[in-house]
Design a protein around this motif. Structure first.
Motif, PDB file in Angstrom:
ATOM      1  N   ASP A   1       0.836  -1.205   0.000  1.00  0.00           N
ATOM      2  CA  ASP A   1       0.000   0.000   0.000  1.00  0.00           C
ATOM      3  C   ASP A   1       0.868   1.251   0.000  1.00  0.00           C
TER       4      ASP A   1
ATOM      5  N   TRP B   1      -2.236   1.316  -6.689  1.00  0.00           N
ATOM      6  CA  TRP B   1      -1.748   1.947  -5.459  1.00  0.00           C
ATOM      7  C   TRP B   1      -0.370   2.585  -5.676  1.00  0.00           C
TER       8      TRP B   1
ATOM      9  N   SER C   1       1.504   4.996   2.459  1.00  0.00           N
ATOM     10  CA  SER C   1       2.504   4.576   3.422  1.00  0.00           C
ATOM     11  C   SER C   1       3.510   5.663   3.730  1.00  0.00           C
TER      12      SER C   1
ATOM     13  N   ILE D   1      -1.362  -3.421   4.721  1.00  0.00           N
ATOM     14  CA  ILE D   1      -2.598  -2.988   4.068  1.00  0.00           C
ATOM     15  C   ILE D   1      -3.404  -2.241   5.120  1.00  0.00           C
TER      16      ILE D   1
ATOM     17  N   HIS E   1      -8.843   1.851   3.562  1.00  0.00           N
ATOM     18  CA  HIS E   1      -9.517   1.353   2.368  1.00  0.00           C
ATOM     19  C   HIS E   1     -10.926   0.901   2.680  1.00  0.00           C
TER      20      HIS E   1
END
Lengths: 310, 310, 310
Positions: free
Chosen positions: B155, B184, B159, B213, B218
């Motif tokens: 991700d 991503w 990040s 993740i 999300h």
């Protein structure tokens, strides 16, 4: 490795050693690791006395307590208990104290985790340091367990304390009876002791051990329900008058005043309720010492010397 | 004044000095201020490992950590971050560690605040101590950065770690590739490294750095989505078999087991995941030492001597 | 026993002794109990500066602070304040610092509790350490109280500070006037001082003491209401220009910038706002010393020696 998970799994030899150490601490004994040693307290349920008691015990042993607030931790991101403890171990924590709402939360961890876990209460399961502080209080009073009659009264089904205490007290030679509302009695307790009517239990026991009515677990019965409970099963002023000479009152607290026990009896001459809390510190010092002294694979014991001064 | 806000603004000289100090701490070096020194950790987002790691680092340096709970603070009354820090400074706090959900929350504070700020994560921005502990872990393994290939997988867009690491690793001479779901990937990362298909990245890299993740950022995809991710982009048992000889697995944690990485690989021989956490303590000791040694205008350094013992 | 509950009940002799000790601490005096001593801070309302200030004061005295988080305590199970404090006493806590939303929460506890209570704010009632730190700040500035004119401006009706300060400042010989919205004036304050129009108060006072608009207690007036307040009753840049030579600005904080005081005046030359916070630490050291030195029945003073080094 020396987890402390239940009293059931402690041998009487181990129980006696812990009580001996606790008694020594109560008389001013000092034990500290020679090097800086980190521990953490993970309380997933609210607590004042157990948490503060562990905190004080830890500081008296000179330990560094890493603050851990569940509500500000990665547990919120779904981190498992294993990963949380493993993380604490990685940053240098050498023992963890845990209270959790799940019965036997430690069942799998026990083998996986390489630092000692001290159980500070699991669901309706166990609460070993509470049992041990009860034992210390009884021992200080009577100098023995054998032949004593102990009545455990109240919300037995939901009580961690009832189960832990019944098991170990019976092994130590005490006679256990349970009392309170019959519908709260649990047949699984029969192996430790029989049910007895409140009026008989009160007048024949050396130790009257009241349990907390866990309002948060029952339907809210309101003030009326509380008054009814007090009259039927509580330690009223009148019942206290009929207690056996030399007998004592115990309660793990927090107390519901005028429910399990009349307000003015909480600090009466027979009551050891606040003595229990004081003893909690000494018992926790003893089990922390035991855990850290024997340590785990990850523990630094190899290159560590301990100083003990009595 | 020595804030620690991003790794991007650290010179390679500064990075090397921090890693050298951290390595020394990992080998038992001791550094403590001679006088009682107060710091505070302000965590406006949940955290276990970063917060506990800073706490342990601070205690190892002999610092006094003033507890600061966001939810019990005047931040609830609308107090600004500036006023909160200024208040802490007034009562004697000499450095603050801050995690905050706003990107570059420190942009204005940097000039206004006279005590060092150590950034413990800002929004999707930076997380310099995480980068530094990653560097320390890589350096311990390979003894160098030049010529290493590092794959950052997952991700990337959200990040903190991806950005901080990509920048500094590239400056140190490593080759960076990014992998994971292409949607991503973020074009702004192209200056640091190219996108590479997962199967190629896995077999050719010296360091496989998996990212978490962030389910909380999300849409919740449910268990099915997680299994699909694992098969397409996760480090499966099968992919681990094809990793380069001598290569290592890293992850900033908390890990989503069986999503980014197969459960049983978390503690496998290649994994440095818990080593990273351990190194986090040493890196944080190093940056705290750096901050306190150089201090700010308000710092008491003038009439303060430090003791250093290696 | 030496509770610290209100300044009203402190004799001028006691006030002077506390200020003297606080001044000594500000100049580097050291006082520590010889044995390990536990205290706890019970904050039932949010606070940054008072709580952190007590924490720093306690650590400077070498005290062990037992963490107590209201939201993780048995208070959630309905435990009374008495039982909570009694519990803390049982585990070895020797003094408690309490902030509570109920006016005079300590009224009954005062006689029942055997360890000193230090009031850190009760409802709209008292906040003695705030008063004492205000006094210390004024004394450092003017070397006296007699003959000084002090204007207390703002939300007087809801202010703990207004009442505590008015009482003790008047006894020390200062002249008090109150200003701000007339509807927030309270006739019960007339015994301490008269109401005065803002423009006159500003130009004639030695000390302009602004109070916080407690938005959480009033209707939310929005940005417009705040701007109107600032123009009518706030310390604007223009009003500051007309302040008396040598006069100072005080505010208990947290400040609502551009409401009670113009943003840029918070740290102007006349402002003692952050000096007040610094003095808070010294005053709290002094009252903690006072509480622990004189102790209660349960206190271990009998077999305890103190080391004092100036």
């Amino acid at each position: 490795m020396k987890h402390l998970l239940t009293t059931n799994t402690l041998s009487l030899e181990e129980v006696r050693t812990i009580l001996e150490d606790a008694q020594a601490f109560s008389e001013g004994a000092v034990w500290k690791p020679e090097k800086q040693t980190f521990v953490a307290n993970l309380f997933f349920e609210p607590s004042t006395r157990t948490k503060c008691s562990f905190e004080v015990a830890e500081r008296k042993l000179g330990l560094e307590v890493v603050p851990f607030e569940v509500n500000a931790s990665s547990v919120l991101k779904g981190e498992t208990l294993y990963d949380t403890i493993r993380t604490l171990q990685s940053v240098g924590v050498e023992a963890v104290v845990i209270r959790h709402s799940i019965d036997s939360y430690f069942a799998e961890l026990e083998e996986q985790i390489q630092i000692p876990i001290l159980n500070a209460g699991d669901g309706c399961g166990h609460h070993p340091t509470q049992s041990l502080l009860d034992l210390l209080t009884i021992q200080q009073e009577f100098g023995r367990f054998y032949g004593l009659k102990v009545a455990i009264i109240g919300d037995i089904r939901h009580s961690r304390v009832a189960r832990s205490n019944a098991n170990v007290l019976k092994r130590l030679g005490a006679e256990i009876v349970f009392s309170g509302p019959k519908e709260w009695f649990d047949d699984s307790l029969l192996e430790h002791g029989r049910y007895e009517e409140i009026e008989q239990a009160i007048v024949t026991s050396d130790v009257v051990m009241l349990l907390r009515i866990q309002h948060e677990r029952h339907e809210q019965e309101g003030q009326e329900g509380k008054a009814v409970y007090h009259q039927k099963f509580g330690l009223t002023l009148e019942r206290e008058q009929r207690m056996k000479a030399g007998s004592i009152i115990m309660h793990p607290a927090p107390v519901n005043r005028d429910v399990e026990i009349a307000d003015s009896l909480v600090e009466c001459e027979r009551s050891r309720i606040f003595k229990q809390m004081e003893n909690g510190v000494y018992v926790r010092m003893a089990v922390l010492k035991r855990a850290l002294q024997q340590g785990g694979k990850a523990n630094v014991n190899d290159h560590q010397k301990w100083s003990v001064a009595y």
